[in-house]
Design a protein around this motif. Structure first.
Motif, PDB file in Angstrom:
ATOM      1  N   VAL A 130       0.664  -1.096   0.040  1.00 37.24           N
ATOM      2  CA  VAL A 130       0.108   0.154   0.023  1.00 37.24           C
ATOM      3  C   VAL A 130       0.799   1.438  -0.021  1.00 37.24           C
ATOM      4  O   VAL A 130       1.957   1.265   0.559  1.00 37.24           O
ATOM      5  N   LEU A 155      -4.158   5.790   7.074  1.00 35.01           N
ATOM      6  CA  LEU A 155      -4.129   4.967   8.258  1.00 35.01           C
ATOM      7  C   LEU A 155      -2.780   5.078   9.145  1.00 35.01           C
ATOM      8  O   LEU A 155      -1.979   4.743   8.224  1.00 35.01           O
ATOM      9  N   LYS A 157      -0.895   2.968  11.783  1.00 33.51           N
ATOM     10  CA  LYS A 157      -0.725   1.570  12.382  1.00 33.51           C
ATOM     11  C   LYS A 157       0.519   1.262  13.289  1.00 33.51           C
ATOM     12  O   LYS A 157       1.341   1.839  12.985  1.00 33.51           O
ATOM     13  N   GLY A 163      -3.614  -7.581  13.111  1.00 38.32           N
ATOM     14  CA  GLY A 163      -4.826  -8.016  13.402  1.00 38.32           C
ATOM     15  C   GLY A 163      -5.680  -7.038  13.703  1.00 38.32           C
ATOM     16  O   GLY A 163      -6.789  -7.209  14.042  1.00 38.32           O
ATOM     17  N   GLU A 199      -0.145   4.336   6.085  1.00 39.25           N
ATOM     18  CA  GLU A 199      -0.541   3.943   4.756  1.00 39.25           C
ATOM     19  C   GLU A 199      -1.609   4.757   4.327  1.00 39.25           C
ATOM     20  O   GLU A 199      -2.229   5.190   5.071  1.00 39.25           O
ATOM     21  N   LYS A 200      -1.593   4.666   3.006  1.00 40.16           N
ATOM     22  CA  LYS A 200      -2.914   5.308   2.264  1.00 40.16           C
ATOM     23  C   LYS A 200      -4.059   4.235   2.684  1.00 40.16           C
ATOM     24  O   LYS A 200      -3.934   3.030   2.898  1.00 40.16           O
ATOM     25  N   VAL A 202      -7.102   2.060   2.282  1.00 36.93           N
ATOM     26  CA  VAL A 202      -7.747   1.630   0.963  1.00 36.93           C
ATOM     27  C   VAL A 202      -9.169   1.171   1.684  1.00 36.93           C
ATOM     28  O   VAL A 202      -9.527   0.372   2.465  1.00 36.93           O
ATOM     29  N   HIS A 207     -10.187  -8.977   2.172  1.00 41.68           N
ATOM     30  CA  HIS A 207      -8.919  -9.399   2.883  1.00 41.68           C
ATOM     31  C   HIS A 207      -9.053 -11.012   2.200  1.00 41.68           C
ATOM     32  O   HIS A 207      -9.728 -11.687   2.419  1.00 41.68           O
ATOM     33  N   GLN A 231     -15.668 -10.454   8.365  1.00 40.11           N
ATOM     34  CA  GLN A 231     -15.202 -10.672   9.618  1.00 40.11           C
ATOM     35  C   GLN A 231     -16.127  -9.492  10.533  1.00 40.11           C
ATOM     36  O   GLN A 231     -16.651  -8.628   9.877  1.00 40.11           O
ATOM     37  N   GLU A 274      -1.015 -12.124   4.312  1.00 43.85           N
ATOM     38  CA  GLU A 274      -2.447 -11.612   4.132  1.00 43.85           C
ATOM     39  C   GLU A 274      -2.196 -10.379   3.123  1.00 43.85           C
ATOM     40  O   GLU A 274      -1.102  -9.592   3.245  1.00 43.85           O
ATOM     41  N   LEU A 286      -0.178  -7.295   3.459  1.00 44.59           N
ATOM     42  CA  LEU A 286      -0.398  -6.615   4.706  1.00 44.59           C
ATOM     43  C   LEU A 286       0.568  -7.012   5.860  1.00 44.59           C
ATOM     44  O   LEU A 286       1.167  -6.361   6.512  1.00 44.59           O
ATOM     45  N   GLU A 287       0.287  -8.109   6.134  1.00 41.90           N
ATOM     46  CA  GLU A 287       1.387  -8.813   7.081  1.00 41.90           C
ATOM     47  C   GLU A 287       1.243 -10.412   7.205  1.00 41.90           C
ATOM     48  O   GLU A 287       0.538 -10.893   6.192  1.00 41.90           O
ATOM     49  N   THR A 437     -14.655  -6.515   3.050  1.00 40.12           N
ATOM     50  CA  THR A 437     -14.914  -6.305   4.490  1.00 40.12           C
ATOM     51  C   THR A 437     -15.788  -5.584   5.450  1.00 40.12           C
ATOM     52  O   THR A 437     -15.757  -5.541   6.701  1.00 40.12           O
TER      53      THR A 437
HETATM   54  C1  MV4 Z   1      -5.707  -1.550   6.273  1.00 39.91           C
HETATM   55  C2  MV4 Z   1      -7.124  -1.378   5.668  1.00 39.91           C
HETATM   56  C3  MV4 Z   1      -7.097  -0.370   4.441  1.00 39.91           C
HETATM   57  N1  MV4 Z   1      -6.026   0.109   4.198  1.00 39.91           N
HETATM   58  N2  MV4 Z   1      -4.866  -0.946   5.538  1.00 39.91           N
HETATM   59  C4  MV4 Z   1      -7.023  -4.514   9.600  1.00 39.91           C
HETATM   60  C5  MV4 Z   1      -6.312  -5.873  10.038  1.00 39.91           C
HETATM   61  C6  MV4 Z   1      -4.990  -5.663   9.712  1.00 39.91           C
HETATM   62  N3  MV4 Z   1      -4.418  -6.845   9.403  1.00 39.91           N
HETATM   63  C7  MV4 Z   1      -4.940  -4.612   8.605  1.00 39.91           C
HETATM   64  N4  MV4 Z   1      -6.300  -4.068   8.550  1.00 39.91           N
HETATM   65  C8  MV4 Z   1      -6.623  -3.190   7.478  1.00 39.91           C
HETATM   66  N5  MV4 Z   1      -5.562  -2.466   6.747  1.00 39.91           N
HETATM   67  C9  MV4 Z   1      -4.870  -0.114   4.764  1.00 39.91           C
HETATM   68  N6  MV4 Z   1      -3.797   0.642   4.242  1.00 39.91           N
HETATM   69  C10 MV4 Z   1      -8.151  -1.915   6.158  1.00 39.91           C
HETATM   70  C11 MV4 Z   1      -7.988  -2.932   7.249  1.00 39.91           C
HETATM   71  C12 MV4 Z   1      -9.222  -3.531   7.549  1.00 39.91           C
HETATM   72  C13 MV4 Z   1      -9.557  -5.039   7.378  1.00 39.91           C
HETATM   73  C14 MV4 Z   1      -8.441  -5.635   6.722  1.00 39.91           C
HETATM   74  C15 MV4 Z   1      -8.788  -7.088   6.579  1.00 39.91           C
HETATM   75  C16 MV4 Z   1     -10.074  -7.579   7.188  1.00 39.91           C
HETATM   76  C17 MV4 Z   1     -10.574  -7.016   7.872  1.00 39.91           C
HETATM   77  C18 MV4 Z   1     -10.508  -5.410   7.984  1.00 39.91           C
HETATM   78  C19 MV4 Z   1     -11.396  -4.749   8.561  1.00 39.91           C
HETATM   79  C20 MV4 Z   1     -11.363  -3.176   8.710  1.00 39.91           C
HETATM   80  C21 MV4 Z   1     -10.051  -2.763   8.284  1.00 39.91           C
END
Ligand code: MV4
Length: 490
Positions: A130, A155, A157, A163, A199-200, A202, A207, A231, A274, A286-287, A437
């Motif tokens: 991202v 965002l 973080k 998670g 991060e920007k 999204v 997911h 979720q 992820e 993501l991770e 999501t």
């Molecule tokens: C994000 C995102 C939007 N933009 N990152 C939530 C869990 C963690 N692993 C990262 N997550 C997110 N990261 C950016 N740049 C939105 C989420 C997110 C999300 C991600 C996966 C599953 C459910 C979610 C619910 C809300 C937000």
């Protein structure tokens, strides 16, 4: 490897032991005082009590668990998921005690535990990310510059989070200072590490995660993806494989990116990478989760592999018996997490005694559970009672089988997420595959569930009334009100 101690409880402890036994390996259970009569204790060849009910005094006590392994002569420890599964210090202590940790090295766990270190490593291996930064942001001016570069919303973080823990959305530059300060102070108090990155944001992503498996001989494969967008507050409820929006090209690109993440941290064993997928099907790392995941069975059902067996073989130093080109997707699998939570009451944990517990059976149904009828559901642990997993030739067939399985699942004594699962299976957005999501916040209300329940209940009441009236009518010679009732019911 002759004897495996499973450092976990419930369904995952049983699931690991079943495979170990099939492979001719002895099993040792550990248990807290609340779990004396649990199926995982009864199933194991040996069992050791490691302390009082709270997990901080039992399942999180690495020292007691290693001692139990010594006592019983176990030569390996499988951590399951949760508890100590992603604790690098524990993995190191297991190793130092001369035992095999069935999982990745402490170094891999450590690197992926830091979201910043993970991003940095993944970036070097050309994994899509991202827009944002791969280093800690501490001052406001840097944060502002990043915000202007990537565009709002952004965002914040926490590096030690993950998670969904320690995330903050910032809509406008004016809010940045306050949100930064809060994010840093929260991360400091929650994780003892105040590092945050930006991060920007999204919006409405899906997911999607990729299962990887790596041996100690340099082979790394991807076992395709799982869609986990359904979720609630970062707790997955429904997972499926494959993901409906994938094309063969995206699947390969994402799979290969996941393999590069695994290579970036010298990974061994089973891991999950992820990704977020946006509306244009761009995907972003993501991770990485350095454990076997709750939802691994959907991958097992579409690949025909036993992931615990793979983990054990890798931990024994064996080479993976397949290559990427040997792997294919067969059909479709869906999992529902059957949790002791009340969907009518904001998913509040529901504890009590399982006065009735009859899981469904069938050729295309798999139930991984850790409870049986008559058992108490303790308040100390995760509310997951069971995982209901179904397979179908097509997604539509899998959905149909899931509905039948949910309807046949009998649980009394505690509220569960089964009716919620039925709500998801019936929802047009889910059936059509048009979801992200935001599915639960967008569509789910307790009323929606109540209305679904209300209809069959009303029909049953009307039918009973009609039978009653018909009966009365047979008894009387004249039936003066018959016409008005019959127009209503026929
Ligand atoms: C994000 C995102 C939007 N933009 N990152 C939530 C869990 C963690 N692993 C990262 N997550 C997110 N990261 C950016 N740049 C939105 C989420 C997110 C999300 C991600 C996966 C599953 C459910 C979610 C619910 C809300 C937000």
């Amino acid at each position: 490897m002759k004897k495996i101690l499973v450092a976990n409880r419930g369904e995952i402890a049983l699931r690991v032991m079943r495979t170990a036994r099939r492979m001719g390996i002895q099993t040792v259970a550990v248990y807290s005082q609340a779990d004396r009569a649990s199926p995982h204790v009864r199933f194991a060849d040996e069992a050791v009590c490691i302390g009082p009910p709270p997990s901080t005094q039992s399942y999180l006590r690495g020292d007691k668990i290693i001692e139990a392994a010594r006592q019983t002569g176990a030569d390996a420890i499988h951590p399951g998921y949760g508890f100590l599964s992603e604790n690098a210090a524990f993995a190191r202590q297991v190793r130092e005690a001369g035992l095999i940790f069935i999982g990745p090295s402490p170094e891999s766990i450590e690197m992926m535990g830091s979201k910043l270190a993970a991003k940095e490593a993944a970036k070097r291996f050309d994994v899509p990310m991202v827009p944002g930064v791969e280093e800690a942001v501490t001052d406001l001016e840097t944060a502002k510059a990043i915000g202007r570069r990537v565009g709002y919303p952004i965002l914040i973080k926490a590096s030690a989070g993950g998670g969904g823990k320690g995330m903050r959305v910032v809509e406008r530059e004016e809010d940045l200072q306050e949100q930064m300060e809060r994010a840093i102070s929260e991360a400091t108090s929650a994780f003892g590490d105040g590092s945050v990155f930006i991060e920007k944001y999204v919006s409405s992503p899906r997911h999607v995660e990729v299962q990887v498996m790596a041996d100690t001989h340099g082979n790394v494969v991807y076992l395709f993806e799982r869609e986990c967008s359904i979720q609630r507050r970062h707790q997955k409820v429904v997972e499926e494989a494959p993901c409906v929006i994938m094309t063969p090209d995206i699947r390969r690109a994402m799979g290969e990116a996941a393999v590069r993440v695994a290579r970036a941290c010298n990974y061994t064993g089973a891991g999950t990478v992820e990704f977020l997928v946006d509306a244009e099907r761009n995907f972003y790392f993501l991770e990485m989760n350095t454990r076997l995941q709750v939802e691994h069975p959907v991958t097992e059902l579409i690949t025909g592999l036993d992931l615990v067996e793979c983990q054990i073989r890798v931990a024994r130093g064996e080479e993976l018996p397949f290559r990427q080109e040997d792997l294919r997707i067969h059909g479709h699998a869906i999992e529902l997490r059957v949790c002791a939570e009340d969907p009518q009451e904001n998913f509040l944990p529901s504890t009590g005694t399982l006065t009735r517990y009859r899981p469904p059976k069938g050729e295309y149904i798999r139930v991984d559970d850790g409870y049986s009828e008559g058992m108490e559901v303790p308040i100390f642990y995760d509310p997951l009672l069971a995982k209901l997993i179904v397979w179908g030739q097509t997604r539509a067939e899998a959905i149909q089988r899931m509905k039948q399985a949910i309807d046949a699942y009998e649980v009394e004594g505690v509220a569960t997420t089964l009716p919620f699962g039925r709500f998801v299976m019936d929802h047009p957005a889910f059936v059509e595959g048009h979801f992200d999501t935001g599915f639960i916040p967008k569509y789910y209300t307790p009323e929606a569930l109540r209305e679904k329940h209300a209809l069959p209940a009303q029909l049953a009441a009307l039918l009973a009334l009609r039978l009653h009236l018909e009966h009365k009518q047979q008894l009387s010679l004249s039936a003066p009100r018959q016409s008005s009732w019959s127009t209503r019911f026929e």
